[in-house]
Design a protein around this motif. Structure first.
Motif, PDB file in Angstrom:
ATOM      1  N   LEU A  24     -15.470 -15.447  54.803  1.00 13.32           N
ATOM      2  CA  LEU A  24     -16.505 -15.355  55.832  1.00 13.32           C
ATOM      3  C   LEU A  24     -17.360 -16.607  55.880  1.00 13.32           C
ATOM      4  CD1 LEU A  24     -17.699 -11.670  55.296  1.00 13.32           C
ATOM      5  CD2 LEU A  24     -16.277 -12.533  57.150  1.00 13.32           C
ATOM      6  N   LEU A  34     -14.566 -11.343  53.066  1.00  9.55           N
ATOM      7  CA  LEU A  34     -14.454  -9.985  53.596  1.00  9.55           C
ATOM      8  C   LEU A  34     -13.432  -9.258  52.734  1.00  9.55           C
ATOM      9  CD1 LEU A  34     -15.063  -7.818  55.755  1.00  9.55           C
ATOM     10  CD2 LEU A  34     -13.141  -8.761  57.068  1.00  9.55           C
ATOM     11  N   GLU A  36     -11.618  -5.423  51.383  1.00  8.99           N
ATOM     12  CA  GLU A  36     -11.244  -4.107  51.917  1.00  8.99           C
ATOM     13  C   GLU A  36     -10.778  -3.210  50.782  1.00  8.99           C
ATOM     14  OE1 GLU A  36      -9.219  -3.190  56.008  1.00  8.99           O
ATOM     15  OE2 GLU A  36      -7.648  -3.474  54.499  1.00  8.99           O
ATOM     16  N   GLN A  42     -14.655  -1.716  54.488  1.00  3.90           N
ATOM     17  CA  GLN A  42     -14.833  -3.152  54.399  1.00  3.90           C
ATOM     18  C   GLN A  42     -16.177  -3.493  53.762  1.00  3.90           C
ATOM     19  OE1 GLN A  42     -14.142  -4.598  58.437  1.00  3.90           O
ATOM     20  NE2 GLN A  42     -12.063  -5.179  57.867  1.00  3.90           N
ATOM     21  N   VAL A  43     -16.168  -4.544  52.952  1.00  7.39           N
ATOM     22  CA  VAL A  43     -17.375  -4.985  52.248  1.00  7.39           C
ATOM     23  C   VAL A  43     -17.430  -6.500  52.283  1.00  7.39           C
ATOM     24  CG1 VAL A  43     -17.440  -2.987  50.700  1.00  7.39           C
ATOM     25  CG2 VAL A  43     -16.159  -5.045  50.030  1.00  7.39           C
ATOM     26  N   ALA A  44     -18.602  -7.035  51.967  1.00  3.36           N
ATOM     27  CA  ALA A  44     -18.766  -8.479  51.794  1.00  3.36           C
ATOM     28  C   ALA A  44     -18.846  -8.766  50.297  1.00  3.36           C
ATOM     29  CB  ALA A  44     -20.020  -8.966  52.500  1.00  3.36           C
ATOM     30  N   ALA A  78     -28.411  -6.275  53.913  1.00  8.52           N
ATOM     31  CA  ALA A  78     -27.139  -5.665  53.552  1.00  8.52           C
ATOM     32  C   ALA A  78     -27.267  -5.006  52.178  1.00  8.52           C
ATOM     33  CB  ALA A  78     -26.034  -6.721  53.545  1.00  8.52           C
ATOM     34  N   GLU A  95     -22.726  -4.283  51.409  1.00  7.80           N
ATOM     35  CA  GLU A  95     -22.345  -3.732  52.705  1.00  7.80           C
ATOM     36  C   GLU A  95     -21.948  -4.864  53.648  1.00  7.80           C
ATOM     37  OE1 GLU A  95     -24.663  -1.238  56.239  1.00  7.80           O
ATOM     38  OE2 GLU A  95     -25.754  -2.165  54.592  1.00  7.80           O
ATOM     39  N   TYR A  96     -20.837  -4.683  54.358  1.00 10.48           N
ATOM     40  CA  TYR A  96     -20.418  -5.685  55.336  1.00 10.48           C
ATOM     41  C   TYR A  96     -21.142  -5.426  56.652  1.00 10.48           C
ATOM     42  CZ  TYR A  96     -17.566  -8.115  58.794  1.00 10.48           C
ATOM     43  OH  TYR A  96     -17.150  -8.903  59.842  1.00 10.48           O
TER      44      TYR A  96
END
Length: 339
Positions: A24, A34, A36, A42-44, A78, A95-96
């Motif tokens: 990202l 990113l 998964e 999906q998350v950061a 986030a 949290e993405y």
């Protein structure tokens, strides 16, 4: 954060049970991916640069970032989900938040105006109020760190944030020069007022598509920040008045985020002194000071009830006073009985 690309070959394919989908962006401390989960969530994932993995001070600050972000209300930032280590490199899973940054949005669609600009000001001030209430100075408020999520703007990247009770010392200016406050270039202690200066610059960018201060050299940039004022003609009132107050060179002259928010939505939150010193008129919609804290904090005042005239909870007359009789059809607010 900018840029969307697949991970470089030397980067991990998986981190903490999450599959890496793509990169990202990256900053001074680490790379953000990113990720998964097998269930599709999906998350950061922010992973510390490998060159810093052996530096205990950098690792400590990286871990502190997770602690700071976790202490702030989740509607503003986030949400941090977990932390860990991947091959001795610490990482933060959060949290993405989908959506472009404010910087990317302005570049693609042009400056904001009217209600869109005011909504942006209100939501970012709300986020800063929450961040400061947690005892945190962000230190890098700028268009690139405001994500325009579907539910509203979210502030990200606490990589150089400072807890007000922190005991560690970080030397040298840190932040993005065009949006840094004058005191960030000195040895003054940083307070939430530094974020307010940066917020004002962010609003200028949102309204004009240009940074508040621009120069070709660091020295010229520093001189502009310390000695000049940006053009605010593109910003409508009353937002212009607040932006001008937040650009005060003296941190003590700037309103707090909660004060600026209250005045922008019509309360008596912002101090009038900074605006007066800036030569700007006071707004005409000021409410009594006793009203605005309830409005902003979401509190409510119980509605005044009419006194009951019957039953066990009826209002009792004071000794020596006769109660006024009430007959059917009359009103229970002291009306005399009808003949």
């Amino acid at each position: 954060m900018t840029g969307l690309s697949t991970p470089a070959p030397e980067e991990p394919d998986r981190v903490g049970g999450y599959r890496i989908v793509r990169q990202l962006g990256q900053g001074s401390q680490g790379i953000v991916f990113l990720g998964e989960f097998p269930a599709g969530r999906q998350v950061a994932i922010k992973v510390l640069h490998s060159c810093f993995a052996a530096d205990s001070d950098v690792r400590r600050r990286f871990q502190r970032e997770a602690e700071i972000a976790a202490s702030v209300a989740t509607f503003s930032t986030a949400r941090v989900l977990t932390t860990g280590f991947a091959e001795e490199r610490p990482y933060i899973v959060s949290e993405y938040v989908p959506g472009p940054s404010l910087e990317e949005l302005i570049r693609a669609d042009g400056p904001r105006s009217g209600g869109g600009l005011e909504r942006l000001a209100v939501t970012t001030l709300t986020a800063l109020s929450s961040i400061h209430a947690a005892g945190v100075v962000h230190r890098d408020v700028k268009p690139g760190n405001v994500i325009m999520a579907p539910e509203g703007p979210v502030m990200i990247d606490f990589g150089i944030a400072l807890a007000l009770d922190a005991t560690t010392s970080i030397t040298g200016p840190m932040g993005t020069p065009a949006y840094m406050s004058p005191e960030q270039f000195t040895d003054q202690a940083l307070t939430p007022a530094a974020d307010m200066f940066s917020w004002a610059g962010t609003m200028i960018y949102a309204a004009t598509g240009q940074p508040p201060f621009s120069a070709t050299t660091v020295g010229a940039m520093l001189n502009a920040i310390l000695n000049t004022q940006p053009d605010l003609s593109a910003i409508p009132h009353p937002l212009r008045r607040l932006v001008a107050a937040c650009l005060a060179k003296d941190p003590a002259d700037r309103p707090q985020a909660s004060e600026a928010l209250c005045e922008l939505i019509g309360g008596d939150g912002a101090r009038r002194a900074p605006a007066a010193r800036a030569g700007l008129p006071s707004p005409r919609h000021i409410r009594p000071a006793a009203v605005w804290p309830q409005r902003v904090a979401g509190l409510w005042a119980p509605r005044r009830r009419r006194p009951r005239t019957g039953g066990r909870h009826a209002l009792r007359p004071e000794p020596g006073l006769a109660a006024s009789p009430v007959v059917p059809g009359g009103e229970d607010r002291g009306d005399r009985p009808r003949p």
